[in-house]
Design an enzyme around this catalytic site. Structure first.
Site, PDB file in Angstrom:
ATOM      1  N   HIS A   1      42.064  36.571  31.512  1.00 31.70           N
ATOM      2  CA  HIS A   1      42.224  38.030  31.518  1.00 31.70           C
ATOM      3  C   HIS A   1      43.096  38.432  32.694  1.00 31.70           C
ATOM      4  CE1 HIS A   1      40.709  42.121  32.848  1.00 31.70           C
ATOM      5  NE2 HIS A   1      41.085  42.360  31.618  1.00 31.70           N
ATOM      6  N   ASN A   2      44.044  39.362  32.451  1.00 33.39           N
ATOM      7  CA  ASN A   2      44.942  39.818  33.530  1.00 33.39           C
ATOM      8  C   ASN A   2      45.400  38.633  34.383  1.00 33.39           C
ATOM      9  OD1 ASN A   2      44.684  42.412  32.628  1.00 33.39           O
ATOM     10  ND2 ASN A   2      43.451  43.147  34.324  1.00 33.39           N
TER      11      ASN A   2
ATOM     12  N   GLU B   1      47.090  36.645  29.254  1.00 33.86           N
ATOM     13  CA  GLU B   1      47.330  38.078  29.064  1.00 33.86           C
ATOM     14  C   GLU B   1      48.499  38.529  29.935  1.00 33.86           C
ATOM     15  OE1 GLU B   1      44.783  42.153  28.636  1.00 33.86           O
ATOM     16  OE2 GLU B   1      44.256  40.852  30.311  1.00 33.86           O
TER      17      GLU B   1
ATOM     18  N   ASP C   1      50.373  42.128  30.965  1.00 35.56           N
ATOM     19  CA  ASP C   1      50.476  43.587  30.949  1.00 35.56           C
ATOM     20  C   ASP C   1      51.932  43.979  31.155  1.00 35.56           C
ATOM     21  OD1 ASP C   1      48.004  44.515  30.421  1.00 35.56           O
ATOM     22  OD2 ASP C   1      47.494  45.134  32.444  1.00 35.56           O
TER      23      ASP C   1
ATOM     24  N   HIS D   1      49.279  45.651  36.742  1.00 35.89           N
ATOM     25  CA  HIS D   1      48.139  46.392  36.217  1.00 35.89           C
ATOM     26  C   HIS D   1      48.464  47.871  36.307  1.00 35.89           C
ATOM     27  CE1 HIS D   1      43.465  46.642  35.949  1.00 35.89           C
ATOM     28  NE2 HIS D   1      44.066  46.755  34.785  1.00 35.89           N
TER      29      HIS D   1
ATOM     30  N   GLU E   1      49.693  43.045  26.508  1.00 33.09           N
ATOM     31  CA  GLU E   1      49.157  44.398  26.662  1.00 33.09           C
ATOM     32  C   GLU E   1      50.393  45.268  26.855  1.00 33.09           C
ATOM     33  OE1 GLU E   1      46.046  47.011  26.600  1.00 33.09           O
ATOM     34  OE2 GLU E   1      45.796  44.842  26.488  1.00 33.09           O
TER      35      GLU E   1
END
Length: 506
Positions: free
Chosen positions: A66-67, A96, A98, A111, A145
């Site tokens: 995640h992230n 992931e 973003d 983020h 994302e």
């Protein structure tokens, strides 16, 4: 047969020629043997890819982060390429990214709406390309994302194609499939997970045409007549996906989860869902069986709730118990959840893909993690914890002499969650001896993990963590075995180890 094995061991590990010729073993030879990989608690067979890799992707647990670009907290910390590199080296197969609009038409990764630093999307993709298949040959999924404008999405599509080349999956493997391909069929391939417009058939028909047009937003709203029952009532005009990027999404289309009923009626085989941990936990308690039937058909990704600003993690076990394929954790944050993640994915050659148990793949299953299965095949696992050697010293003691104890924990379905511990050995981390026996009855061994934790007893501030080792129960060797230890950050603490005797009845 046994005599031949003993002879081979002597020939391999005995350093003194006279002893070796007499077909005997000295203390030094025995020490070398006990310190060898052959005596590890982790089965040698599990260090190789031994599972059937020809099932569809949805039949596997997939190591997911995640992230991945963050190496600290979620609000102020730095973004760093090292996040991707270290995750890939650990066997992570779903990363992931973003993506946001950057200056000079260069998409950036960070983020959004926070003070975390920014990376160029191109730099991230180049790093992933370099390290994608170092630890595993099996496919890497890039979970985008995506917050970029259509024009910068076109830049993203160009970067993905130019950097990955033929490694990027941009077309179906079969003409018109009705199920996902296997990890074996997708070896050395990179898959893009993002929103997608239209059908796979339309994507193939557009192949080779120019998709970089000024009215890309208008194109992104085009839906075929055949796809209109499926997209009915969806506010498509809000989905501004550039066709160039949309057409790189093949088997991992991101689709909002609405309900299990909606998925049964409308969800396509190549559509995947992301569900936050809070909603997923609620569904797993109220509708566990429906959740399992859902994860049999569709890849489901679970991600940490937004309030985890410190990059803390949830316990992934509760979502593996219901068959969720992509349980995404903050790989940069050490602790119990990452110990479980690392331990689970030691299996199957650390390939990042583990075939789910039959009861999580069979559409007629009656399995629920909240009930003891009627036809379970439990394991009675007994471990004699004999001793430790060169355990890490205490940082809280002026003499560095630790008061050591060992905690043995099992993780799995709720009925298989158990914890037992040894007595404390005072002021001895170099060669503590326990000689204590522990028994665990494990109802669903296919999902169970065993964790050994060494601690220094603390009377005021609580116990001090010294080292741990986690592995799947079904990957445990029988007999006299050595348990290697790892630091909180996951680094080897060799030669620190525990010496145990394992036996189990099934």
């Amino acid at each position: 047969m046994r005599k031949n094995i003993a002879f081979e061991i002597i020939q391999k590990y005995e350093p003194i020629e006279e002893v070796k010729k007499a077909h005997q073993m000295s203390f030094e030879g025995f020490t070398r043997y006990m310190g060898s990989p052959e005596c590890l608690v982790f089965k040698t067979d599990c260090t190789e890819v031994y599972q059937d890799m020809n099932h569809p992707l949805n039949d596997y647990f997939i190591s997911s982060s995640h992230n991945t670009y963050l190496i600290s907290d979620q609000l102020l910390g730095p973004s760093d390429i090292w996040g991707y590199v270290s995750a890939l080296v650990k066997g992570c197969r779903c990363l992931e990214i973003d993506c946001w609009d950057g200056s000079q038409n260069e998409p950036v990764v960070y983020h959004g709406y926070t003070l975390t630093s920014k990376l160029l999307f191109k730099t991230v993709i180049q790093a992933i390309h370099k390290y994608a298949f170092i630890a595993s040959d099996y496919p890497v999924v890039l979970s985008l994302e995506n917050h970029c404008s259509p024009s910068q999405q076109e830049v993203m599509a160009d970067i993905l194609q130019s950097v990955f080349g033929d490694t990027l999956l941009s077309d179906m493997l079969d003409d018109f499939p009705d199920k996902l391909p296997s990890p074996e069929a997708l070896k050395f391939k990179v898959l893009v997970r993002n929103k997608k417009i239209g059908s796979l058939r339309e994507t193939r028909e557009r192949k080779g045409s120019d998709k970089h047009e000024d009215d890309s937003e208008k194109e992104s709203e085009t839906i075929s007549a055949a796809g209109l029952p499926l997209f009915k009532r969806r506010r498509v005009r809000k989905v501004k996906v550039a066709m160039a990027l949309s057409d790189l999404v093949i088997y991992t289309k991101a689709e909002k989860f609405r309900s299990f009923q909606h998925s049964r009626l409308y969800q396509q085989f190549n559509e995947t869902n992301s569900i936050g941990e809070t909603e997923a936990r609620k569904l797993s308690k109220l509708k566990a069986h429906e959740f399992i039937l859902h994860t049999m058909k569709f890849i489901t990704r679970i991600y940490p709730k937004a309030t985890r600003a410190d990059s803390s993690n949830f316990n992934p076990q509760e979502f593996w118990n219901i068959g969720c394929q992509m349980v995404a954790l903050n790989f940069q944050t050490p602790g119990l959840p990452m110990d479980l993640q690392n331990g689970k994915f030691l299996d199957n050659g650390s390939s990042g893909y583990i075939l789910k148990p039959q009861f999580l793949r069979d559409s007629k299953t009656l399995f629920s993690p909240n009930k003891i299965p009627r036809y379970s095949n439990p394991v009675t696992l007994t471990i004699r914890l004999i001793s430790g050697i060169q355990l890490p010293p205490s940082n809280h003691s002026s003499s560095n002499k630790a008061d050591t104890l060992v905690i043995l924990e099992t993780f799995g379905v709720p009925n298989d969650q158990m914890k037992q511990q040894t007595r404390v050995i005072k002021k001895n981390a170099f060669s503590p001896k326990w000689n204590e026996t522990f028994t665990f009855i494990i109802h669903v061994p296919e999902l169970a993990l065993m964790r050994f934790v060494v601690e220094n007893q603390g009377l005021i501030a609580g116990n001090e963590f010294l080292g741990q080792y986690t592995l799947p129960v079904l990957c445990m060797n029988k007999g006299y075995r050595r348990v290697p230890l790892f630091s909180k950050m996951g680094e080897s603490l060799e030669p620190a180890a525990l010496f145990i005797y394992v036996w189990y009845i099934r």
